[in-house]
Every structure is written in C-alpha cells, then in structure tokens.
Scaffold this active site. Structure first.
Site, short mmCIF file in Angstrom:
data_model
loop_
_atom_site.label_atom_id
_atom_site.label_comp_id
_atom_site.label_asym_id
_atom_site.label_seq_id
_atom_site.Cartn_x
_atom_site.Cartn_y
_atom_site.Cartn_z
N ASP A 205 0.84 -1.21 0.00
CA ASP A 205 0.00 0.00 0.00
C ASP A 205 0.86 1.24 0.00
O ASP A 205 0.46 2.30 -0.49
CB ASP A 205 -0.95 -0.01 1.20
CG ASP A 205 -2.05 -1.02 0.96
OD1 ASP A 205 -1.82 -2.20 1.21
OD2 ASP A 205 -3.11 -0.61 0.46
O1 MRU Z 1 -8.12 -2.81 2.94
P1 MRU Z 1 -7.95 -3.20 1.51
O2 MRU Z 1 -8.74 -4.41 1.12
O3 MRU Z 1 -8.16 -2.03 0.57
O4 MRU Z 1 -6.45 -3.57 1.44
C1 MRU Z 1 -5.97 -3.97 0.20
C2 MRU Z 1 -4.56 -4.24 0.24
O5 MRU Z 1 -3.89 -4.18 1.22
C3 MRU Z 1 -3.99 -4.49 -1.06
O6 MRU Z 1 -4.14 -5.63 -1.60
C4 MRU Z 1 -3.17 -3.39 -1.60
O7 MRU Z 1 -3.97 -2.28 -1.65
C5 MRU Z 1 -2.43 -3.64 -2.82
S1 MRU Z 1 -3.47 -3.87 -4.19
C6 MRU Z 1 -2.48 -4.17 -5.51
#
Ligand code: MRU
Length: 325
Positions: A205
């Site tokens: 992220d």
């Molecule tokens: O809380 P989320 O479901 O939005 O978290 C998603 C993730 O941590 C990911 O998979 C990340 O954003 C990378 S996506 C290529």
C-alpha cells in the site's frame, strides 16, 4: 470497502469524478474554477484511505494536468476533457504496469528457483484484478508464473478479519484455473515449516524510501516466518506505491478499522460472535521492515539489495528513463 485495493481505489476515484464532469451540461464558471472544482473533489476522495499512496499520487497528477490546461485555456470544457483523457490513460497504464510486474517477477523468481521444474508460492490479501485496473501486482506475478508453466501451486491466506484472501484471491485463482489452496492466516508458519512454499509474494500500500512496506495486517508476521524458514519474501508493487518522501515505514499512517470487523462474523457483515464488552484493536495494515524483504518487484524491474540495503531512490531515478518491459 466496496472498492478496495490501492490501484483500484485510485482508478475508481479518478473515474467517478470523470463521470461527474462528463455529465456537466452547464458548468457556470471559468476554466480556473473548473480546475478548482476538480481539485476540491479529488482532495475529498484522497481522505477516504490514509495508508495507500497511489490515490494521492493519482490525484496530484490529475490536479497538475487540469491546472496546466486552466492556465492556457479559458474554456472549462477543455479542463474537463483533459481530466477525462488523463483518467483514461491511468487505467491503461495500470494494466500495462501490472503485466510488466508479472513478467519481471516471474522471470526473476524462476531464475532464483531454477533447480526445480515448478515451485509453489504463498500470497496474502488480494492484489489481483479485483484490487487493480486488471491482472494484478503480486497476483499478476502468480498469473505470469502459471502462464509460464512453472507454478506448482499458489497458497492464499484467508486474510482476516475482512477475508479479502478467501473472498477475492481464492475467487480469482479458481476463476483462472490456477492450482490453488486456501489456508487460515495462522497456518502460514506450519506451511513454511513443511517446505510447501518456495517464496512469499505480497503487494504494497506504501513503500518508504528505505524499502519498509505497509501492506495488509498479517504481512509482518508472514515476513518474520519466511525469514525464520529461509524463504525469500517479495513485495510486488508499481512505482506509484513508492513514497520517496518517507524515509522509513515509521512515518506511514496506519488506518484503523471498525471493531465490528472482529466482533461480527463475515468481516463485520454477519452476526456478533465475540463477547460484548471486549475492546478491539483493528489496524488494517502493518509495516514490514526492509530487512525482512528480499526484493521489490516493479514494472521497471526488480529492486534488490546492495550491502543489505535497498537504494530505491537511485532505482526510481534510473527507471524514469526506461520504458515498461
Ligand atoms: O483494505 P484493503 O482491502 O483495501 O487492502 C488492500 C490491500 O492491502 C492491497 O491488496 C493493496 O492495496 C495492494 S493492491 C495491488
């Protein structure tokens, strides 16, 4: 959480506003006011998720494009049109960069594992087509390994409490007919002890300048387990997930989510299962320190360590002149 996964959040934000401006019949204002309107809306959208950097990066680029047009044109329509075109380019770029991550990652992993004809990997959360504009980052590498015929099996975690792994990654793997097995998050150490996986590949992220990486809660535990079992641990992410303004992961803001996700079944959507009155700590992400990460797979190649440290700034600067694979 209707749209989740950092690249998908950025693209959905850009497109939702594109739909709004495309439907404007009678915007009553100057081109500068049109650019300010876009800026205000994007700033609001950026406030939705604090940990991911892609959304604010996309917003920054779109604001720059529209304010440049506003400084040369008096027509608000040209500002809106430039915005729509830029959002469309972002969509295409995300898919292209994911495919490049897949191909760099699969070649790199194959090079490292060559002694066996096929090998298995473990992934966490969801980084596939349901988290991006298409194909995926870590899941893109898994897709590419499968296409090359070198993937024995992909293991995916449930990813509690919201279950992005069992609901989304498992769905994508089954959909693509990739040999895959779902495990409980707590089974990862046992999986590694039994030598069932040769590598762990996760998404990101936000990656700080030193390589510390914020990703879905539980990633840090996976990285510790991987190091203990001498299993390489890779992060797959586009360069837009790298935040060179942060020197280390300590500066990354970690989103905390509702207690309901833990107290109730189905990630907060079902019945209450935990005892009433219990306090909850529910961080959505954790930071994996760079020393636990073997390499960072990007659309411009794999960032590896030199003298035990990543030089990400140098890689990004050199990559700026390089085209996507
Ligand atoms: O809380 P989320 O479901 O939005 O978290 C998603 C993730 O941590 C990911 O998979 C990340 O954003 C990378 S996506 C290529």
């Amino acid at each position: 959480m209707v749209v989740r996964g950092v690249p998908a959040i950025a693209i959905a934000a850009a497109f939702s506003l594109a739909v709004e401006v495309a439907n404007f019949k009678d915007f009553n204002g100057t081109s500068e006011e049109a650019a300010s309107f876009i800026e205000l809306k994007l700033e609001y959208l950026v406030s939705s998720r604090p940990t991911a950097v892609n959304l604010s990066d996309a917003a920054k680029k779109l604001i720059e494009i529209t304010s440049n047009v506003a400084s040369t044109s008096t027509m608000p329509e040209s500002v809106f049109q430039a915005y729509i075109e830029a959002a469309e380019i972002m969509l295409d770029d995300d898919v292209a960069s994911n495919k490049a991550i897949g191909s760099y990652g699969s070649r790199f992993l194959w090079d490292q594992q060559k002694i066996v004809p096929r090998f298995s990997v473990l992934t966490h959360c969801n980084t596939g087509s349901l988290a991006t504009a298409g194909y995926g980052t870590a899941l893109g590498v898994i897709r590419a390994l499968h296409a090359e015929g070198v993937l024995e099996r992909a293991y995916c975690t449930e990813t509690r409490p919201f279950n992005q792994g069992s609901r989304l990654t498992a769905f994508e793997l089954v959909h693509d007919k990739i040999p895959a097995t779902l495990i409980a998050d707590s089974a990862a150490a046992a999986l590694m002890k039994e030598s069932r996986v040769s590598a762990v590949i996760v998404g990101a992220d936000r990656v700080a300048a030193n390589g510390d990486t914020a990703y879905k809660i539980g990633t840090y535990s996976l990285a510790l387990c991987a190091m203990h079992h001498h299993i390489p641990f890779y992060v797959a992410a586009p360069l837009t997930s790298i935040d060179l303004y942060l020197s280390s992961g300590e500066e990354i803001v970690i989103e905390e989510r509702s207690a309901k996700e833990l107290l109730h079944s189905q990630g907060g959507l079902g019945e209450q299962v935990a005892a009433s009155g219990i306090l909850v700590w529910n961080p959505a992400f954790d930071v994996t320190p760079a020393y636990l990460i073997t390499g960072i797979i990007t659309e411009k190649g794999v960032i590896t360590k030199n003298n035990d440290a990543f030089n990400i700034k140098d890689f990004v600067e050199k990559a700026a002149g390089k085209s996507t694979a």
